[in-house]
Design a protein around this motif. Structure first.
Motif, PDB file in Angstrom:
ATOM      1  N   MET A   1       0.843  -1.175   0.000  1.00  0.00           N
ATOM      2  CA  MET A   1       0.000   0.000   0.000  1.00  0.00           C
ATOM      3  C   MET A   1       0.891   1.242   0.000  1.00  0.00           C
ATOM      4  O   MET A   1       1.841   1.347   0.759  1.00  0.00           O
ATOM      5  N   SER A   2       0.591   2.182  -0.870  1.00  0.00           N
ATOM      6  CA  SER A   2       1.397   3.386  -0.944  1.00  0.00           C
ATOM      7  C   SER A   2       0.847   4.468  -0.025  1.00  0.00           C
ATOM      8  O   SER A   2      -0.333   4.473   0.319  1.00  0.00           O
ATOM      9  N   TYR A   3       1.714   5.383   0.337  1.00  0.00           N
ATOM     10  CA  TYR A   3       1.350   6.483   1.219  1.00  0.00           C
ATOM     11  C   TYR A   3       0.505   7.496   0.455  1.00  0.00           C
ATOM     12  O   TYR A   3       0.809   7.822  -0.692  1.00  0.00           O
ATOM     13  N   GLU A   4      -0.563   7.986   1.070  1.00  0.00           N
ATOM     14  CA  GLU A   4      -1.393   9.016   0.463  1.00  0.00           C
ATOM     15  C   GLU A   4      -1.185  10.319   1.210  1.00  0.00           C
ATOM     16  O   GLU A   4      -1.356  10.386   2.427  1.00  0.00           O
ATOM     17  N   HIS A   5      -0.799  11.359   0.474  1.00  0.00           N
ATOM     18  CA  HIS A   5      -0.578  12.668   1.075  1.00  0.00           C
ATOM     19  C   HIS A   5      -1.897  13.318   1.475  1.00  0.00           C
ATOM     20  O   HIS A   5      -2.916  13.117   0.834  1.00  0.00           O
ATOM     21  N   LYS A   6      -1.842  14.100   2.527  1.00  0.00           N
ATOM     22  CA  LYS A   6      -2.971  14.947   2.880  1.00  0.00           C
ATOM     23  C   LYS A   6      -2.983  16.100   1.885  1.00  0.00           C
ATOM     24  O   LYS A   6      -1.957  16.399   1.253  1.00  0.00           O
ATOM     25  N   PRO A   7      -4.116  16.780   1.694  1.00  0.00           N
ATOM     26  CA  PRO A   7      -4.180  17.880   0.729  1.00  0.00           C
ATOM     27  C   PRO A   7      -3.098  18.932   0.958  1.00  0.00           C
ATOM     28  O   PRO A   7      -2.806  19.309   2.095  1.00  0.00           O
ATOM     29  N   ASN A   8      -2.494  19.361  -0.145  1.00  0.00           N
ATOM     30  CA  ASN A   8      -1.477  20.413  -0.164  1.00  0.00           C
ATOM     31  C   ASN A   8      -0.241  20.088   0.673  1.00  0.00           C
ATOM     32  O   ASN A   8       0.344  20.959   1.302  1.00  0.00           O
ATOM     33  N   THR A   9       0.158  18.811   0.641  1.00  0.00           N
ATOM     34  CA  THR A   9       1.386  18.386   1.313  1.00  0.00           C
ATOM     35  C   THR A   9       2.209  17.538   0.347  1.00  0.00           C
ATOM     36  O   THR A   9       1.723  17.081  -0.685  1.00  0.00           O
ATOM     37  N   GLY A  10       3.472  17.323   0.689  1.00  0.00           N
ATOM     38  CA  GLY A  10       4.337  16.498  -0.127  1.00  0.00           C
ATOM     39  C   GLY A  10       5.516  16.010   0.686  1.00  0.00           C
ATOM     40  O   GLY A  10       5.661  16.347   1.864  1.00  0.00           O
ATOM     41  N   SER A  11       6.362  15.217   0.048  1.00  0.00           N
ATOM     42  CA  SER A  11       7.557  14.717   0.727  1.00  0.00           C
ATOM     43  C   SER A  11       8.671  14.541  -0.297  1.00  0.00           C
ATOM     44  O   SER A  11       8.423  14.280  -1.471  1.00  0.00           O
ATOM     45  N   LEU A  12       9.908  14.725   0.169  1.00  0.00           N
ATOM     46  CA  LEU A  12      11.095  14.556  -0.651  1.00  0.00           C
ATOM     47  C   LEU A  12      12.036  13.573   0.018  1.00  0.00           C
ATOM     48  O   LEU A  12      12.122  13.528   1.247  1.00  0.00           O
ATOM     49  N   PHE A  13      12.759  12.799  -0.804  1.00  0.00           N
ATOM     50  CA  PHE A  13      13.726  11.837  -0.317  1.00  0.00           C
ATOM     51  C   PHE A  13      15.017  12.002  -1.101  1.00  0.00           C
ATOM     52  O   PHE A  13      15.000  12.338  -2.286  1.00  0.00           O
ATOM     53  N   LYS A  14      16.135  11.757  -0.466  1.00  0.00           N
ATOM     54  CA  LYS A  14      17.429  11.856  -1.123  1.00  0.00           C
ATOM     55  C   LYS A  14      17.460  10.938  -2.341  1.00  0.00           C
ATOM     56  O   LYS A  14      17.017   9.790  -2.278  1.00  0.00           O
ATOM     57  N   ASN A  15      17.982  11.446  -3.451  1.00  0.00           N
ATOM     58  CA  ASN A  15      18.104  10.676  -4.680  1.00  0.00           C
ATOM     59  C   ASN A  15      19.424   9.906  -4.651  1.00  0.00           C
ATOM     60  O   ASN A  15      20.474  10.429  -5.008  1.00  0.00           O
ATOM     61  N   ASP A  16      19.372   8.652  -4.213  1.00  0.00           N
ATOM     62  CA  ASP A  16      20.571   7.818  -4.105  1.00  0.00           C
ATOM     63  C   ASP A  16      21.113   7.382  -5.463  1.00  0.00           C
ATOM     64  O   ASP A  16      22.221   6.888  -5.563  1.00  0.00           O
ATOM     65  N   LYS A  17      20.324   7.568  -6.526  1.00  0.00           N
ATOM     66  CA  LYS A  17      20.733   7.147  -7.870  1.00  0.00           C
ATOM     67  C   LYS A  17      21.290   8.311  -8.690  1.00  0.00           C
ATOM     68  O   LYS A  17      21.508   8.170  -9.883  1.00  0.00           O
ATOM     69  N   ARG A  18      21.551   9.442  -8.069  1.00  0.00           N
ATOM     70  CA  ARG A  18      22.044  10.630  -8.768  1.00  0.00           C
ATOM     71  C   ARG A  18      23.450  10.379  -9.298  1.00  0.00           C
ATOM     72  O   ARG A  18      24.345   9.992  -8.555  1.00  0.00           O
TER      73      ARG A  18
END
Length: 81
Positions: A1-18
Motif C-alpha cells: 500500500m502506498s502512502y497518500e498525502h494529505k491535501p497540499n502536502t508532499g515529501s522529498l527523499f534523497k536521490n541515491d541514484k544521482r
C-alpha cells in the motif's frame, strides 16, 4: 500500500541514484489542490546562501491516454467491397 498525502502536502527523499548534476538531489511527490505531482529538488548555492530549486510535474502527464477500442456499431457494412 502506498502512502497518500494529505491535501497540499508532499515529501522529498534523497536521490541515491544521482549520477550527474542534471539529476535532482532529492525526489518525491505532492498532492496540490487534488492533483498529484512528482517533485524534484536541486541544491544550489548563490554567494553564501544555499537554496533548493524545485520542479513539479503532473503524474498523469506521463501516461498517454489509451485509444478506445472500436465498437461493432462503428463499422459500416454498407460499403460495396
Amino acid at each position: 500500500m502506498s502512502y497518500e498525502h494529505k491535501p497540499n502536502t508532499g515529501s522529498l527523499f534523497k536521490n541515491d541514484k544521482r549520477e550527474t548534476e542534471a539529476q535532482p538531489n532529492a525526489r518525491g511527490s505532492a498532492l496540490i489542490e487534488g492533483v498529484e505531482y512528482w517533485v524534484a529538488a536541486w541544491t544550489n548555492v548563490k554567494g553564501d546562501t544555499k537554496y533548493q530549486s524545485l520542479k513539479f510535474s503532473r503524474k498523469d502527464e506521463n501516461v498517454a491516454p489509451k485509444p478506445a477500442a472500436p465498437k461493432e456499431e462503428d463499422f459500416d457494412d454498407s460499403l460495396p467491397f
